[in-house]
Design a protein around this motif. Structure first.
Motif, mmCIF file in Angstrom:
data_model
loop_
_atom_site.group_PDB
_atom_site.id
_atom_site.type_symbol
_atom_site.label_atom_id
_atom_site.label_comp_id
_atom_site.label_asym_id
_atom_site.label_seq_id
_atom_site.Cartn_x
_atom_site.Cartn_y
_atom_site.Cartn_z
ATOM 1 N N HIS A 42 -1.334 -3.768 -7.834
ATOM 2 C CA HIS A 42 -2.752 -4.026 -7.557
ATOM 3 C C HIS A 42 -3.107 -5.479 -7.859
ATOM 4 O O HIS A 42 -3.873 -6.112 -7.113
ATOM 5 C CB HIS A 42 -3.628 -3.088 -8.394
ATOM 6 C CG HIS A 42 -3.741 -1.698 -7.844
ATOM 7 N ND1 HIS A 42 -4.162 -1.436 -6.554
ATOM 8 C CD2 HIS A 42 -3.512 -0.477 -8.415
ATOM 9 C CE1 HIS A 42 -4.187 -0.130 -6.344
ATOM 10 N NE2 HIS A 42 -3.785 0.474 -7.458
ATOM 11 N N ALA A 88 0.830 -1.208 0.000
ATOM 12 C CA ALA A 88 0.000 0.000 0.000
ATOM 13 C C ALA A 88 0.865 1.260 0.000
ATOM 14 O O ALA A 88 0.593 2.224 -0.737
ATOM 15 C CB ALA A 88 -0.928 -0.002 1.216
ATOM 16 N N GLU A 115 -13.175 -10.898 -13.964
ATOM 17 C CA GLU A 115 -14.078 -10.336 -12.965
ATOM 18 C C GLU A 115 -15.545 -10.460 -13.366
ATOM 19 O O GLU A 115 -16.418 -9.929 -12.667
ATOM 20 C CB GLU A 115 -13.744 -8.857 -12.742
ATOM 21 C CG GLU A 115 -12.390 -8.607 -12.099
ATOM 22 C CD GLU A 115 -12.327 -9.141 -10.686
ATOM 23 O OE1 GLU A 115 -13.002 -8.584 -9.799
ATOM 24 O OE2 GLU A 115 -11.607 -10.134 -10.472
ATOM 25 N N GLN A 153 -2.013 -7.827 -5.161
ATOM 26 C CA GLN A 153 -2.917 -7.801 -4.013
ATOM 27 C C GLN A 153 -4.302 -8.353 -4.328
ATOM 28 O O GLN A 153 -5.154 -8.422 -3.442
ATOM 29 C CB GLN A 153 -3.050 -6.368 -3.492
ATOM 30 C CG GLN A 153 -1.757 -5.811 -2.895
ATOM 31 C CD GLN A 153 -1.939 -4.409 -2.348
ATOM 32 O OE1 GLN A 153 -2.149 -3.460 -3.106
ATOM 33 N NE2 GLN A 153 -1.896 -4.276 -1.033
ATOM 34 N N GLY A 154 -4.548 -8.708 -5.602
ATOM 35 C CA GLY A 154 -5.844 -9.256 -5.985
ATOM 36 C C GLY A 154 -6.885 -8.218 -6.318
ATOM 37 O O GLY A 154 -8.059 -8.560 -6.476
ATOM 38 N N HIS A 155 -6.493 -6.949 -6.474
ATOM 39 C CA HIS A 155 -7.432 -5.874 -6.803
ATOM 40 C C HIS A 155 -7.461 -5.685 -8.321
ATOM 41 O O HIS A 155 -6.843 -4.753 -8.859
ATOM 42 C CB HIS A 155 -7.040 -4.580 -6.095
ATOM 43 C CG HIS A 155 -6.953 -4.718 -4.602
ATOM 44 N ND1 HIS A 155 -6.148 -3.903 -3.829
ATOM 45 C CD2 HIS A 155 -7.559 -5.580 -3.749
ATOM 46 C CE1 HIS A 155 -6.284 -4.254 -2.565
ATOM 47 N NE2 HIS A 155 -7.129 -5.278 -2.481
ATOM 48 N N VAL A 156 -8.172 -6.573 -9.016
ATOM 49 C CA VAL A 156 -8.157 -6.573 -10.474
ATOM 50 C C VAL A 156 -8.853 -5.334 -11.031
ATOM 51 O O VAL A 156 -8.389 -4.723 -11.996
ATOM 52 C CB VAL A 156 -8.819 -7.861 -11.010
ATOM 53 C CG1 VAL A 156 -8.784 -7.895 -12.533
ATOM 54 C CG2 VAL A 156 -8.124 -9.089 -10.443
ATOM 55 N N THR A 157 -9.960 -4.942 -10.444
ATOM 56 C CA THR A 157 -10.710 -3.776 -10.937
ATOM 57 C C THR A 157 -9.883 -2.500 -10.808
ATOM 58 O O THR A 157 -9.882 -1.650 -11.708
ATOM 59 C CB THR A 157 -12.022 -3.629 -10.164
ATOM 60 O OG1 THR A 157 -12.762 -4.854 -10.249
ATOM 61 C CG2 THR A 157 -12.868 -2.511 -10.743
ATOM 62 N N LYS A 158 -9.153 -2.350 -9.703
ATOM 63 C CA LYS A 158 -8.284 -1.181 -9.531
ATOM 64 C C LYS A 158 -7.168 -1.185 -10.571
ATOM 65 O O LYS A 158 -6.802 -0.135 -11.110
ATOM 66 C CB LYS A 158 -7.698 -1.164 -8.122
ATOM 67 C CG LYS A 158 -8.709 -0.847 -7.030
ATOM 68 C CD LYS A 158 -8.020 -0.781 -5.682
ATOM 69 C CE LYS A 158 -9.022 -0.434 -4.570
ATOM 70 N NZ LYS A 158 -8.360 -0.362 -3.244
ATOM 71 N N ALA A 159 -6.632 -2.373 -10.847
ATOM 72 C CA ALA A 159 -5.581 -2.478 -11.862
ATOM 73 C C ALA A 159 -6.110 -2.065 -13.230
ATOM 74 O O ALA A 159 -5.421 -1.374 -13.991
ATOM 75 C CB ALA A 159 -5.041 -3.904 -11.904
#
Length: 670
Positions: A380, A352, A416, A383-389
């Motif tokens: 991202h 982060a 997703e 960390q598994g944050h695909v939408t943010k990526a």
């Protein structure tokens, strides 16, 4: 008066003779005696300065010039600028040269060297071009070498797309080496390697005639060529051969600290995060005193970046943070120091904080935002944050409509299950190509992939417009027409029927296939035999045989299972018989055996069993004991498990000649 004049004349005779013989130390002993007679003798002061320069005491020579500046005036402008140049006061040397009332040839020679050191290559090139054009002496070859070095430096460090051919005959190994450096800067690695081999041959030939040169001296002179050859190998992926050649250069311990630093740095880049012990030894060679005056700024920066990375690989977190912070302040707009800091934070699991650092740098330096945002997207994803990526990637205006970026975004949105988001990516990219490159290969490929994607996820209405666009571009594309008809069949059957009329007749669509050859092929034979076997199993059997088999089946009776011995069929079976003995409710454990024979009774140190065995009356009547199973005299060796045994850069600097002590435009280092 006559004797004083005579002694002064003899002193001048000694000074003249020492100067011709090169004995400047002895000349310096005579000059103070002359200056005792006249402290402001310009000729004597000039001779003293020249002798000090020839002896390498540049600081003392500069002090003499500064102390008698009013007397000497512009008489020693060249000597003053040269001393400042040799003391690495390059900016001061430049000011001294530019303030000279008359620009002589030797001042222009030095001016070119100063401009090269300051990496003002265009001005330096103009100076040497003018010198070659307007002078004719024995230093013409050295000027050509220096000009070739300037062109090579422009090719290497400024990445200028120049194909300039100076037209110089590559008769010396210096000219050949500089030509190879220019080819390296242009990316012609194979041609550069051939040119370096040619330079090596020329060097050996030129030094073979010198009887004072030993084989070790020749190898030292060839070190710069070998290091550059290793760099070409490394750039071509031949890291093992490159590493071997680099190590040979380091073992020679060349006097050129710049060459040694570049070679050591390139070894570190091959090692990467492996063999860090060797890298820690090599990194000391890159921090020698005065190294900043021997290399180009890009080379020094690359070495500093690699030093910070090595600190990270060796888990020196505090040292890595210190070095990367210093690099960040020295190169405020360069993304690499920030990326090193981010890599260190990721090793400490502070993802982060790393993302916040990247976002802050991206906001401050939009010109470097592309590479920074790609790194943010990767973090991202970690960390598994695909939408943010996806959001970060879509914000990169430079790449968001590229085919590769579209493919990555569609895959991520599909993961997703955001089909609308994926279709929107296709739509924006197609609109961009429609306005910039309509009908291009990339444009049509995107339209086709969009249509296939929509058909895959049942968006047939949306796929129809894409398929119609493709069919209009190529009406003979039967595959696209078939897809279009299939999509219309579920939406508008009348339209599908109308489009089906554009399909070619069935007889024209038949392929020219040799049926016999196809049937006799290996794969077809295997399929045919297998099919025959399956068909044979399903054939109806003859009536007689079938009836007999049915009768046999009817006659067969099921045999009763045999009961174990000593089984009472009338007794109720044990309900816990399926459980292991230790888990049954009535298990009480094994019976304890006889007590161990006690120690301490009888003879000191003897047991009861031992005393009974020594009793002759008991031994005679007792039967002989049999050996216990498994009590062999020698023990078998155990299975021993053997111990298990546990990867910019910068290229060699351009060869460049510096002004000599005796000549006007002498040889120099890098």
């Amino acid at each position: 008066m006559a004797s004083g004049a005579q002694s002064t004349a003899s002193l001048w005779t000694d000074v003249n003779r020492c100067g011709q013989n090169g004995d400047y130390t002895r000349a310096l002993k005579a000059l103070p005696k002359i200056l005792q007679e006249n402290r402001e003798d310009v000729t004597a002061l000039h001779c003293k300065i020249v002798c000090l320069i020839q002896n390498g005491t540049f600081k003392e020579a500069l002090n003499v010039m500064n102390a008698h500046a009013k007397v000497l005036g512009s008489e020693v402008v060249f000597e003053k600028a040269y001393c400042e140049y040799r003391l690495n006061r390059v900016e001061s040397s430049l000011k001294t040269i530019e303030s000279a009332p008359l620009q002589t040839d030797k001042l222009k020679e030095l001016y070119g060297q100063v401009l090269y050191r300051l990496e003002r290559y265009d001005e330096c090139k103009s100076v040497y071009t003018d010198l070659i054009r307007n002078s004719q002496d024995e230093y013409e070859e050295e000027r050509k070498t220096n000009l070739a070095a300037v062109v090579a430096a422009v090719s290497q460090w400024e990445k200028a797309p120049t194909q300039e051919d100076l037209g110089f005959p590559e008769s010396t190994y210096e000219l050949c080496y500089n030509a190879a450096c220019m080819l390296i800067g242009q990316g012609q690695l194979k041609a550069a390697f051939d040119k370096l081999q040619q330079a090596e041959e020329l060097c050996r030939l030129s030094l073979a005639d010198d009887s004072d040169m030993t084989e070790e001296d020749i190898e030292s002179e060839l070190a710069v060529i070998h290091s550059q050859m290793a760099y070409v190998m490394q750039s071509q992926g031949q890291t093992d051969r490159a590493l071997q050649l680099y190590n040979q250069v380091v073992k020679l311990k060349p006097s050129d600290i710049g060459l040694l630093a570049v070679t050591a740095n390139n070894i570190i880049t091959i090692n990467k995060d492996q063999n860090v012990f060797d890298s820690k030894k090599k990194v000391k060679l890159t921090s020698a005193e005065g190294i900043e005056y021997k290399l180009a700024k890009k080379q020094i920066r690359a070495i500093e970046f690699n030093t910070a990375l090595l600190a990270m690989y060796t888990n020196q977190a505090e040292q890595c943070r210190k070095l990367s912070s210093a690099l960040k302040s020295q190169n405020p707009g360069h993304p690499r120091p920030v990326l090193i800091q981010v890599a260190q934070l990721c090793r400490e699991k502070q993802h982060a904080k790393a993302i916040d650092l990247l976002q802050h740098f991206s906001d401050q330096h939009p010109e470097s935002a592309s590479s920074i945002k790609l790194t943010m997207a990767q973090l991202h994803l970690i960390q598994g944050h695909v939408t943010k990526a996806c959001g970060v990637l879509k914000s990169i205006d430079e790449f968001k409509h590229k085919v590769g970026m579209v493919s990555a975004l569609v895959s991520m949105y599909s993961h997703e299950e955001d089909i609308d988001g994926a279709i929107d990516v296709f739509r924006q990219a197609i609109e961009k190509y429609q306005s910039d490159e309509p009908g291009s290969t990339a444009h049509l490929a995107l339209v086709r992939e969009a249509a296939n994607f929509k058909l895959k996820y049942g968006r047939k209405k949306e796929a129809i417009s894409d398929l119609e666009q493709l069919w209009k571009q190529n009406p003979k594309d039967i595959h696209t027409l078939a897809q279009l008809i299939s999509a219309y069949s579920l939406v508008d059957t009348e339209k599908a029927k109308a489009l089906s009329k554009h399909l070619p007749p069935a007889d024209t669509m038949s392929f020219k296939v040799d049926v016999d050859e196809l049937e006799n092929s290996h794969g077809a034979t295997y399929v045919r035999k297998k099919a025959a076997k399956v068909a044979g199993e399903n054939l109806p059997k003859e009536d007689g045989r079938g009836d007999k088999n049915k009768k046999k089946k009817k006659k067969k009776k099921k045999k009763k299972g045999k009961l174990p011995k000593n089984c009472d069929p009338n007794a109720t079976p044990d309900p816990e018989r399926w459980l292991p003995m230790k888990e049954r409710s009535y298990y009480r454990g094994k019976k304890k055996g006889k007590k161990k024979e006690q120690v301490g009774k009888g003879t000191q140190g003897a047991t009861v069993g031992a005393s009974s065995e020594l009793d002759a009356s008991k031994t005679a009547s007792s039967p002989p004991t049999s050996p216990r199973p498994g009590s062999a005299s020698g023990s078998a060796p155990s299975n021993v498990v053997p111990p298990r045994q546990q990867k910019p850069a910068s290229s060699g600097a351009t060869r460049k000649k510096a002004p000599s002590k005796k000549k006007k435009g002498g040889k120099g280092g890098w």
